[in-house]
Motif scaffolding. Structure first.
Motif, PDB file in Angstrom:
ATOM      1  N   ASP A   1       0.806  -1.219   0.000  1.00 57.59           N
ATOM      2  CA  ASP A   1       0.000   0.000   0.000  1.00 57.59           C
ATOM      3  C   ASP A   1       0.838   1.268   0.000  1.00 57.59           C
ATOM      4  OD1 ASP A   1       0.926  -0.546   2.601  1.00 57.59           O
ATOM      5  OD2 ASP A   1      -0.701   0.607   3.513  1.00 57.59           O
ATOM      6  N   LYS A   2       2.133   1.150   0.237  1.00 58.05           N
ATOM      7  CA  LYS A   2       3.019   2.328   0.276  1.00 58.05           C
ATOM      8  C   LYS A   2       3.756   2.561  -1.041  1.00 58.05           C
ATOM      9  CE  LYS A   2       3.796   1.976   5.258  1.00 58.05           C
ATOM     10  NZ  LYS A   2       2.767   0.944   5.478  1.00 58.05           N
ATOM     11  N   ILE A   3       3.576   1.688  -2.013  1.00 58.42           N
ATOM     12  CA  ILE A   3       4.277   1.796  -3.291  1.00 58.42           C
ATOM     13  C   ILE A   3       3.687   2.940  -4.112  1.00 58.42           C
ATOM     14  CG2 ILE A   3       4.728   0.655  -5.490  1.00 58.42           C
ATOM     15  CD1 ILE A   3       4.865  -1.979  -3.925  1.00 58.42           C
ATOM     16  N   LYS A   4       4.545   3.867  -4.544  1.00 55.81           N
ATOM     17  CA  LYS A   4       4.085   5.051  -5.273  1.00 55.81           C
ATOM     18  C   LYS A   4       4.694   5.178  -6.662  1.00 55.81           C
ATOM     19  CE  LYS A   4       3.062   7.726  -1.106  1.00 55.81           C
ATOM     20  NZ  LYS A   4       3.261   9.015  -0.389  1.00 55.81           N
TER      21      LYS A   4
ATOM     22  N   GLU B   1      -4.247  -5.331  -5.872  1.00 55.52           N
ATOM     23  CA  GLU B   1      -5.410  -4.849  -6.613  1.00 55.52           C
ATOM     24  C   GLU B   1      -5.823  -3.453  -6.152  1.00 55.52           C
ATOM     25  OE1 GLU B   1      -8.484  -4.640  -9.293  1.00 55.52           O
ATOM     26  OE2 GLU B   1      -6.878  -6.139  -9.177  1.00 55.52           O
ATOM     27  N   ALA B   2      -5.611  -3.171  -4.885  1.00 57.16           N
ATOM     28  CA  ALA B   2      -6.023  -1.880  -4.333  1.00 57.16           C
ATOM     29  C   ALA B   2      -5.061  -0.751  -4.677  1.00 57.16           C
ATOM     30  CB  ALA B   2      -6.170  -1.987  -2.814  1.00 57.16           C
ATOM     31  N   ASN B   3      -3.861  -1.082  -5.124  1.00 56.61           N
ATOM     32  CA  ASN B   3      -2.864  -0.060  -5.447  1.00 56.61           C
ATOM     33  C   ASN B   3      -2.719   0.051  -6.965  1.00 56.61           C
ATOM     34  OD1 ASN B   3      -0.601   1.565  -5.824  1.00 56.61           O
ATOM     35  ND2 ASN B   3       0.464   0.748  -4.046  1.00 56.61           N
TER      36      ASN B   3
ATOM     37  N   ASN C   1      -0.674   1.497  -8.705  1.00 55.73           N
ATOM     38  CA  ASN C   1       0.718   1.515  -9.166  1.00 55.73           C
ATOM     39  C   ASN C   1       1.289   0.116  -9.328  1.00 55.73           C
ATOM     40  OD1 ASN C   1       1.160   4.383  -9.217  1.00 55.73           O
ATOM     41  ND2 ASN C   1       1.015   4.326  -6.993  1.00 55.73           N
ATOM     42  N   CYS C   2       0.526  -0.897  -8.933  1.00 56.51           N
ATOM     43  CA  CYS C   2       1.025  -2.276  -8.959  1.00 56.51           C
ATOM     44  C   CYS C   2       0.294  -3.113  -9.999  1.00 56.51           C
ATOM     45  CB  CYS C   2       0.855  -2.918  -7.584  1.00 56.51           C
ATOM     46  SG  CYS C   2       1.727  -2.081  -6.251  1.00 56.51           S
ATOM     47  N   VAL C   3       1.025  -3.945 -10.678  1.00 55.94           N
ATOM     48  CA  VAL C   3       0.456  -4.890 -11.635  1.00 55.94           C
ATOM     49  C   VAL C   3       0.991  -6.278 -11.300  1.00 55.94           C
ATOM     50  CG1 VAL C   3       0.444  -5.645 -14.034  1.00 55.94           C
ATOM     51  CG2 VAL C   3       0.126  -3.236 -13.490  1.00 55.94           C
ATOM     52  N   LEU C   4       0.100  -7.252 -11.206  1.00 56.44           N
ATOM     53  CA  LEU C   4       0.474  -8.634 -10.927  1.00 56.44           C
ATOM     54  C   LEU C   4       0.230  -9.489 -12.158  1.00 56.44           C
ATOM     55  CD1 LEU C   4       1.223 -11.018  -9.053  1.00 56.44           C
ATOM     56  CD2 LEU C   4      -1.200 -11.124  -8.409  1.00 56.44           C
ATOM     57  N   VAL C   5       1.256 -10.197 -12.606  1.00 55.76           N
ATOM     58  CA  VAL C   5       1.144 -11.142 -13.714  1.00 55.76           C
ATOM     59  C   VAL C   5       1.465 -12.521 -13.172  1.00 55.76           C
ATOM     60  CG1 VAL C   5       2.061 -11.856 -15.944  1.00 55.76           C
ATOM     61  CG2 VAL C   5       1.804  -9.423 -15.437  1.00 55.76           C
ATOM     62  N   THR C   6       0.534 -13.470 -13.306  1.00 54.97           N
ATOM     63  CA  THR C   6       0.785 -14.838 -12.865  1.00 54.97           C
ATOM     64  C   THR C   6       0.751 -15.786 -14.058  1.00 54.97           C
ATOM     65  OG1 THR C   6      -1.564 -15.284 -12.431  1.00 54.97           O
ATOM     66  CG2 THR C   6      -0.261 -14.394 -10.611  1.00 54.97           C
ATOM     67  N   THR C   7       1.535 -16.834 -13.970  1.00 55.89           N
ATOM     68  CA  THR C   7       1.571 -17.862 -15.004  1.00 55.89           C
ATOM     69  C   THR C   7       1.238 -19.199 -14.358  1.00 55.89           C
ATOM     70  OG1 THR C   7       3.946 -18.265 -14.679  1.00 55.89           O
ATOM     71  CG2 THR C   7       3.317 -16.617 -16.326  1.00 55.89           C
ATOM     72  N   PRO C   8       0.559 -20.106 -15.064  1.00 56.15           N
ATOM     73  CA  PRO C   8       0.209 -21.403 -14.483  1.00 56.15           C
ATOM     74  C   PRO C   8       1.434 -22.218 -14.076  1.00 56.15           C
ATOM     75  CG  PRO C   8      -1.054 -20.980 -16.481  1.00 56.15           C
ATOM     76  CD  PRO C   8       0.030 -19.941 -16.429  1.00 56.15           C
TER      77      PRO C   8
ATOM     78  N   GLU D   1      -2.458  13.668  -5.051  1.00 56.33           N
ATOM     79  CA  GLU D   1      -2.080  13.869  -3.654  1.00 56.33           C
ATOM     80  C   GLU D   1      -1.672  12.575  -2.959  1.00 56.33           C
ATOM     81  OE1 GLU D   1      -6.561  13.429  -4.033  1.00 56.33           O
ATOM     82  OE2 GLU D   1      -4.930  14.530  -5.009  1.00 56.33           O
ATOM     83  N   ASN D   2      -2.037  11.424  -3.543  1.00 56.76           N
ATOM     84  CA  ASN D   2      -1.661  10.135  -2.965  1.00 56.76           C
ATOM     85  C   ASN D   2      -0.400   9.562  -3.582  1.00 56.76           C
ATOM     86  OD1 ASN D   2      -3.966   9.966  -1.231  1.00 56.76           O
ATOM     87  ND2 ASN D   2      -5.200   9.498  -3.038  1.00 56.76           N
ATOM     88  N   GLY D   3       0.224  10.347  -4.464  1.00 53.49           N
ATOM     89  CA  GLY D   3       1.435   9.862  -5.103  1.00 53.49           C
ATOM     90  C   GLY D   3       1.177   8.927  -6.261  1.00 53.49           C
ATOM     91  N   LEU D   4      -0.046   8.925  -6.793  1.00 50.62           N
ATOM     92  CA  LEU D   4      -0.401   8.036  -7.893  1.00 50.62           C
ATOM     93  C   LEU D   4      -0.349   8.788  -9.219  1.00 50.62           C
ATOM     94  CD1 LEU D   4      -3.458   6.269  -6.242  1.00 50.62           C
ATOM     95  CD2 LEU D   4      -1.023   5.698  -6.072  1.00 50.62           C
ATOM     96  N   VAL D   5      -0.064   8.043 -10.280  1.00 54.33           N
ATOM     97  CA  VAL D   5       0.009   8.656 -11.604  1.00 54.33           C
ATOM     98  C   VAL D   5      -1.386   9.057 -12.057  1.00 54.33           C
ATOM     99  CG1 VAL D   5       0.669   8.312 -13.996  1.00 54.33           C
ATOM    100  CG2 VAL D   5       2.016   7.259 -12.179  1.00 54.33           C
ATOM    101  N   ALA D   6      -1.546  10.323 -12.432  1.00 45.15           N
ATOM    102  CA  ALA D   6      -2.847  10.815 -12.869  1.00 45.15           C
ATOM    103  C   ALA D   6      -3.263  10.129 -14.171  1.00 45.15           C
ATOM    104  CB  ALA D   6      -2.782  12.325 -13.083  1.00 45.15           C
ATOM    105  N   PRO D   7      -4.549   9.752 -14.322  1.00 45.31           N
ATOM    106  CA  PRO D   7      -5.012   9.048 -15.522  1.00 45.31           C
ATOM    107  C   PRO D   7      -4.695   9.775 -16.811  1.00 45.31           C
ATOM    108  CG  PRO D   7      -6.676   8.979 -13.807  1.00 45.31           C
ATOM    109  CD  PRO D   7      -5.604   9.922 -13.337  1.00 45.31           C
ATOM    110  N   GLU D   8      -4.858  11.120 -16.830  1.00 37.74           N
ATOM    111  CA  GLU D   8      -4.598  11.845 -18.074  1.00 37.74           C
ATOM    112  C   GLU D   8      -3.123  11.816 -18.445  1.00 37.74           C
ATOM    113  OE1 GLU D   8      -5.157  15.114 -14.887  1.00 37.74           O
ATOM    114  OE2 GLU D   8      -5.723  13.045 -15.264  1.00 37.74           O
TER     115      GLU D   8
END
Length: 208
Positions: free
Chosen positions: A82-85, A110-112, A114-121, A176-183
């Motif tokens: 949750d602290k990853i920016k 999923e809640a952050n 800035n994070c992407v999870l890729v899983t493989t079987p 303000e949360n340190g997240l990349v703005a959508p635009e």
């Protein structure tokens, strides 16, 4: 969970090998521990039978934890999601015998945005082979990570250039949360040869 997994099945080979190496390192530099005091158990570390025993004898003491379980629970990387920016790509094989699929902090990721999870079987523990020369070739994840880094650098690289991009008063691509703005993500994607607005993390994953 992962520590328990190390003591089961194939993972026991990894556990035994790594703990033996760690014990050997301590034995080689044993003189450094003379007179150090504290609750360090050097003899136990040198003769440890698994990583947990080593961590209990050396690691958790080094960082001031009362028990090895307290050390594992507190220092788990899952507690920091949750602290990853800045953009973070996580790649995990679902059949990894050491880093268990069940231990993935999916809800936190999923809640952050800035994070992407890729899983493989399949893939085991960092075993993603690629090409005719596999497993001696570079794993396919190398190329995927590079593409992700290039894309992410374009997202972050527009910092300070937002006004010239016609984005009104906003002059900082982070909210303000340190997240990349959508635009901002949309502008970066256009600069990467893609078109259209990327208004959600799912869109970013699809583009990547």
């Amino acid at each position: 969970l992962c520590n328990q997994a190390l003591q089961e099945g194939f993972a026991r080979i990894y556990d035994k090998s790594l703990s033996k190496k760690l014990g050997s390192i301590i034995a080689t530099h044993r003189m450094l521990w003379d007179g150090i005091g504290g609750a360090f158990d050097v003899d136990r570390a040198v003769n440890c039978k698994d990583i947990r025993e080593f961590d209990d004898a050396i690691t958790r003491v080094s960082f001031g934890f009362a028990t090895v379980d307290d050390y594992y629970a507190t220092c788990s990387s899952g507690n920091k999601i949750d602290k990853i920016k800045i953009p973070l790509l996580c790649i995990q094989a679902e059949d990894d015998p050491i880093s268990l699929d069940a231990a993935i902090p999916r809800r936190a990721i999923e809640a952050n945005p800035n994070c992407v999870l890729v899983t493989t079987p399949t893939g085991g523990h960092l075993g993603w082979t690629a090409g005719e020369r596999g497993p001696f070739n570079a794993p396919w994840t190398d190329k995927g990570i590079l593409e992700w880094l290039i894309f992410s650098s374009k997202v972050v690289g527009v910092r300070g250039q937002t006004e010239t991009a016609g984005l009104g008063k906003r002059n900082d691509p982070m909210d303000e949360n340190g997240l990349v703005a959508p635009e901002i993500v949309g502008v970066a994607a256009q600069g990467n040869g893609n078109t259209g607005e990327l208004n959600s993390r799912q869109d970013r994953i699809a583009q990547w």
